[in-house]
Design an enzyme around this catalytic site. Structure first.
Site, PDB file in Angstrom:
ATOM      1  N   ARG A   1       0.822  -1.228   0.000  1.00  0.00           N
ATOM      2  CA  ARG A   1       0.000   0.000   0.000  1.00  0.00           C
ATOM      3  C   ARG A   1       0.849   1.268   0.000  1.00  0.00           C
ATOM      4  O   ARG A   1       0.467   2.272   0.614  1.00  0.00           O
ATOM      5  CB  ARG A   1      -0.960   0.035   1.202  1.00  0.00           C
TER       6      ARG A   1
ATOM      7  N   ARG B   1      -3.635   5.995   0.718  1.00  0.00           N
ATOM      8  CA  ARG B   1      -4.229   7.126   1.440  1.00  0.00           C
ATOM      9  C   ARG B   1      -3.295   7.922   2.330  1.00  0.00           C
ATOM     10  O   ARG B   1      -3.622   9.029   2.723  1.00  0.00           O
ATOM     11  CB  ARG B   1      -5.415   6.631   2.271  1.00  0.00           C
TER      12      ARG B   1
ATOM     13  N   ARG C   1      -7.799  11.413  -5.535  1.00  0.00           N
ATOM     14  CA  ARG C   1      -8.988  10.601  -5.303  1.00  0.00           C
ATOM     15  C   ARG C   1     -10.214  11.488  -5.066  1.00  0.00           C
ATOM     16  O   ARG C   1     -11.303  11.198  -5.553  1.00  0.00           O
ATOM     17  CB  ARG C   1      -8.762   9.685  -4.121  1.00  0.00           C
TER      18      ARG C   1
ATOM     19  N   ASP D   1      -6.521  -3.423  -7.456  1.00  0.00           N
ATOM     20  CA  ASP D   1      -6.977  -4.076  -6.233  1.00  0.00           C
ATOM     21  C   ASP D   1      -7.205  -5.545  -6.528  1.00  0.00           C
ATOM     22  O   ASP D   1      -7.484  -5.911  -7.671  1.00  0.00           O
ATOM     23  CB  ASP D   1      -8.274  -3.438  -5.724  1.00  0.00           C
TER      24      ASP D   1
ATOM     25  N   TYR E   1     -13.998 -12.959  -0.051  1.00  0.00           N
ATOM     26  CA  TYR E   1     -14.817 -11.782  -0.403  1.00  0.00           C
ATOM     27  C   TYR E   1     -15.999 -12.184  -1.286  1.00  0.00           C
ATOM     28  O   TYR E   1     -17.099 -11.650  -1.156  1.00  0.00           O
ATOM     29  CB  TYR E   1     -13.960 -10.731  -1.112  1.00  0.00           C
TER      30      TYR E   1
HETATM   31  O1  1CP Z   1       0.106   0.202  -3.065  1.00  0.00           O
HETATM   32  C1  1CP Z   1      -0.218  -0.992  -3.222  1.00  0.00           C
HETATM   33  O2  1CP Z   1       0.105  -1.891  -2.416  1.00  0.00           O
HETATM   34  C2  1CP Z   1      -0.902  -1.396  -4.509  1.00  0.00           C
HETATM   35  C3  1CP Z   1      -2.317  -1.429  -4.597  1.00  0.00           C
HETATM   36  C4  1CP Z   1      -3.196  -2.349  -3.756  1.00  0.00           C
HETATM   37  C5  1CP Z   1      -3.039  -3.696  -3.411  1.00  0.00           C
HETATM   38  C6  1CP Z   1      -1.838  -4.587  -3.657  1.00  0.00           C
HETATM   39  C7  1CP Z   1      -4.445  -1.941  -3.273  1.00  0.00           C
HETATM   40  C8  1CP Z   1      -4.993  -0.592  -3.421  1.00  0.00           C
HETATM   41  N1  1CP Z   1      -5.067  -3.027  -2.700  1.00  0.00           N
HETATM   42  C9  1CP Z   1      -4.226  -4.118  -2.763  1.00  0.00           C
HETATM   43  C10 1CP Z   1      -4.467  -5.485  -2.303  1.00  0.00           C
HETATM   44  C11 1CP Z   1      -5.673  -5.810  -1.516  1.00  0.00           C
HETATM   45  N2  1CP Z   1      -6.925  -5.275  -1.597  1.00  0.00           N
HETATM   46  C12 1CP Z   1      -5.708  -6.852  -0.554  1.00  0.00           C
HETATM   47  C13 1CP Z   1      -4.552  -7.751  -0.229  1.00  0.00           C
HETATM   48  C14 1CP Z   1      -3.627  -7.154   0.748  1.00  0.00           C
HETATM   49  C15 1CP Z   1      -4.213  -6.921   2.106  1.00  0.00           C
HETATM   50  O3  1CP Z   1      -4.383  -7.888   2.857  1.00  0.00           O
HETATM   51  O4  1CP Z   1      -4.468  -5.748   2.424  1.00  0.00           O
HETATM   52  C16 1CP Z   1      -7.009  -6.904  -0.028  1.00  0.00           C
HETATM   53  C17 1CP Z   1      -7.526  -7.852   1.020  1.00  0.00           C
HETATM   54  C18 1CP Z   1      -7.773  -5.897  -0.689  1.00  0.00           C
HETATM   55  C19 1CP Z   1      -9.222  -5.599  -0.508  1.00  0.00           C
HETATM   56  C20 1CP Z   1      -9.490  -4.191  -0.186  1.00  0.00           C
HETATM   57  N3  1CP Z   1      -9.204  -3.147  -1.018  1.00  0.00           N
HETATM   58  C21 1CP Z   1     -10.080  -3.654   0.974  1.00  0.00           C
HETATM   59  C22 1CP Z   1     -10.641  -4.471   2.117  1.00  0.00           C
HETATM   60  C23 1CP Z   1      -9.683  -4.892   3.146  1.00  0.00           C
HETATM   61  C24 1CP Z   1     -10.438  -5.621   4.231  1.00  0.00           C
HETATM   62  O5  1CP Z   1     -10.253  -5.202   5.374  1.00  0.00           O
HETATM   63  O6  1CP Z   1     -11.186  -6.558   3.948  1.00  0.00           O
HETATM   64  C25 1CP Z   1     -10.115  -2.260   0.844  1.00  0.00           C
HETATM   65  C26 1CP Z   1     -10.662  -1.260   1.815  1.00  0.00           C
HETATM   66  C27 1CP Z   1      -9.541  -1.955  -0.425  1.00  0.00           C
HETATM   67  C28 1CP Z   1      -9.410  -0.595  -1.008  1.00  0.00           C
HETATM   68  C29 1CP Z   1      -8.086  -0.170  -1.470  1.00  0.00           C
HETATM   69  N4  1CP Z   1      -7.236  -0.924  -2.272  1.00  0.00           N
HETATM   70  C30 1CP Z   1      -6.109  -0.187  -2.551  1.00  0.00           C
HETATM   71  C31 1CP Z   1      -6.238   1.092  -1.916  1.00  0.00           C
HETATM   72  C32 1CP Z   1      -5.234   2.204  -2.000  1.00  0.00           C
HETATM   73  C33 1CP Z   1      -7.468   1.085  -1.237  1.00  0.00           C
HETATM   74  C34 1CP Z   1      -8.070   2.233  -0.475  1.00  0.00           C
HETATM   75  C35 1CP Z   1      -8.954   2.956  -1.411  1.00  0.00           C
HETATM   76  C36 1CP Z   1      -9.301   4.330  -0.983  1.00  0.00           C
HETATM   77  O7  1CP Z   1     -10.143   4.455  -0.078  1.00  0.00           O
HETATM   78  O8  1CP Z   1      -8.769   5.287  -1.581  1.00  0.00           O
END
Ligand code: 1CP
Length: 367
Positions: free
Chosen positions: A30, A34, A43, A80, A156
Site C-alpha cells: 500500500r 491514502r 482521489r 486491487d 470476499y
Molecule cells: O500500493 C499498493 O500496495 C498497490 C495497490 C493495492 C493492493 C496490492 C491496493 C490498493 N489493494 C491491494 C491489495 C488488496 N486489496 C488486498 C490484499 C492485501 C491486504 O491484505 O491488504 C485486499 C484484502 C484488498 C481488498 C481491499 N481493497 C479492501 C478491504 C480490506 C479488508 O479489510 O477486507 C479495501 C478497503 C480496499 C481498497 C483499497 N485498495 C487499494 C487502496 C489504495 C485502497 C483504499 C482505497 C481508498 O479508499 O482510496
C-alpha cells in the site's frame, strides 16, 4: 512488443532470487495510497477509488507517486485484488468507511454454477496500466504485478464484503465443500491467466496476496488455501523474454505454517509482523527469500523510533548472503499495508534507515 528502458536498479529482483545485493531493498505494501496527500487530492478530484483504478493514466500516476517521493526499490501496480470478482460480474463497489461490497455474492448452487473464468478483455484496463506503469517507471525500479490468492478472493466472493472471520465462507467450507472447491478452481485458473497476462504486459515480478489463510484450520488450510495456490504457481510463467519472473506469496497469519510454506514453488515468502524472522529464516531461509515484516503501526512513532525499529527487523533477519551464487536474502517491507495515518516523512526516514543500516551491517560482516 515495446522495448522497455533498461532496468537501473535490480536490487529487489536479485534479492528475490536469493542473490547478493549491496543493501537490503525496500518497498511497502500500500505504498501508493491514502497516507499520501497527493493520492487523497487526486482521489477527491476523481471521486472514487474504482474510477482511479479503471483509468489507465490515473492509476499509472498513483503507482508513480511513492516512487517520486522515496528511494523505493520496487513499484507495485495500482489496482486491487477485487478487480477479479468485478470482472466475473459480481458487482463491486467500495462504500465509504465500510470497505468493499459485492452486489452478487456467490452463496448457492446457482451462483457457483454461473461462475466462470472471465474474458481477460474485462481486465484490459489493468493490463494496460501494467504496461503504462512499466513505461513511466523508465527503468528506475522494477514493477510488481499482483492478484489475490484463490482462497482470499473466495472469502470476499462468498461473504460479499470484508470481514474479520469470513464466517459465511468458512461455513460453506463445512456445509458445501463441493461448492467452495468449484469457486477455488475458477479463481485459480483466473488468477493464473491474469498474472501471466500481467507478466506479458510488463510485470517483472508477481505477488499473490494470501491475506486470509490465517482464519482456516490446519487441514482446511492445506485443502482450500495451499492446494489452489499450488495450482496457480504451477501455471505461472517462470521466465519471460529470457528473464526470470520472481513469485512472491504474502502469507498473512501463517506464522505457524512455515513448514507448509517452505514447500511452495515460489521464490519469496512475505510475512506479517507477528512472525519471528529468525525462526522463519531457520525454516524458509534455505530455499526462500523473506519479505517483511515491520509492524505498520511503528511508522506512527517519531522518526528516531522508526529507524530503531527498522534496525531491529534487519538484525532479526541476521547476516545476509554476500558471496557468489544463492543464499539467504531479505526484502524489507511492512507486515501489512501502510496505515493511512502514517506521516510521509516517517516513510522517508524508514527507507533511508533500511538502506543505511543494511549497508553498515554488510560492511561490519565483511570485516
Ligand atoms: O500500493 C499498493 O500496495 C498497490 C495497490 C493495492 C493492493 C496490492 C491496493 C490498493 N489493494 C491491494 C491489495 C488488496 N486489496 C488486498 C490484499 C492485501 C491486504 O491484505 O491488504 C485486499 C484484502 C484488498 C481488498 C481491499 N481493497 C479492501 C478491504 C480490506 C479488508 O479489510 O477486507 C479495501 C478497503 C480496499 C481498497 C483499497 N485498495 C487499494 C487502496 C489504495 C485502497 C483504499 C482505497 C481508498 O479508499 O482510496
Amino acid at each position: 512488443m515495446t522495448a522497455f528502458a533498461p532496468l537501473q536498479n535490480d536490487t529487489f529482483l536479485r534479492a528475490c532470487l536469493r542473490q547478493r545485493t549491496e543493501y537490503t531493498p525496500v518497498w511497502l505494501m500500500r505504498q501508493a495510497g491514502r497516507f499520501l496527500p497527493e493520492y487523497r487530492a487526486l482521489r477527491a478530484r476523481v471521486g472514487s477509488f474504482l474510477d482511479l483504478v479503471s483509468q489507465v493514466e490515473l492509476a499509472t500516476e498513483v503507482a508513480l507517486m511513492p516512487m517520486e517521493r522515496f528511494g523505493l526499490d520496487a513499484a507495485i501496480l495500482f489496482s486491487d485484488i477485487l478487480v477479479i470478482p468485478e470482472a466475473m460480474g459480481l458487482g463491486l463497489s467500495f462504500l465509504a468507511e465500510e470497505g468493499p461490497r459485492l452486489a452478487q455474492p456467490v452463496q448457492d448452487d446457482a451462483a457457483v454454477a454461473g461462475l466462470h473464468v472471465p474474458d481477460l478483455e474485462k481486465l484490459r484496463h489493468v493490463l494496460d496500466t501494467v504496461r503504462a506503469t512499466r513505461i513511466a517507471l523508465a527503468g528506475k525500479a522494477p514493477l510488481i504485478g499482483f492478484a489475490g490468492s484463490p482462497w482470499t478472493l473466495a472469502c470476499y466472493m462468498v461473504e460479499g464484503s470484508g470481514s474479520t472471520d469470513f464466517r459465511t465462507a468458512r461455513t460453506m467450507l463445512y456445509r458445501r465443500p463441493d461448492l467452495l472447491n468449484r469457486v477455488l478452481r475458477v479463481n485459480a485458473d483466473t488468477v493464473a491467466s491474469f498474472l501471466n497476462a500481467q507478466i506479458e504486459a510488463g510485470a517483472q515480478a508477481v505477488m499473490l496476496f494470501d491475506s486470509w489463510g490465517g482464519v482456516l484450520s490446519g487441514a482446511a488450510y492445506e485443502e482450500f488455501d495451499l492446494s489452489p495456490l499450488r495450482r496457480v504457481l504451477s501455471r505461472l510463467h517462470r521466465e519471460y523474454d529470457g528473464v526470470r519472473i520472481p513469485r512472491i506469496v504474502f502469507a498473512k497469519g501463517a506464522g505457524n505454517r512455515l513448514q507448509h510454506l517452505s514447500k511452495l514453488d515460489c521464490d519469496v515468502i512475505g510475512l506479517d509482523w507477528t512472525v519471528d524472522l529468525q525462526e522463519a529464516r531457520a525454516v524458509l531461509g534455505p530455499t526462500k527469500a523473506l519479505q517483511g515484516n515491520l509492524d505498520p503501526l511503528a511508522l506512527l512513532a517519531k522518526p528516531a523510533v522508526v529507524e530503531a525499529e527498522a534496525s531491529k527487523v534487519l538484525r532479526a533477519f541476521g547476516p545476509v548472503h554476500m558471496g557468489v551464487g544463492e543464499g539467504a536474502t531479505h526484502i524489507f517491507n511492512l507486515g501489512h499495508g501502510v496505515h493511512p495515518h502514517t506521516p510521509p516523512e516517517h516513510v522517508a526516514a524508514l527507507v533511508d534507515a533500511v538502506h543505511g543500516h543494511s549497508k553498515s551491517l554488510r560492511r561490519a560482516a565483511a570485516r
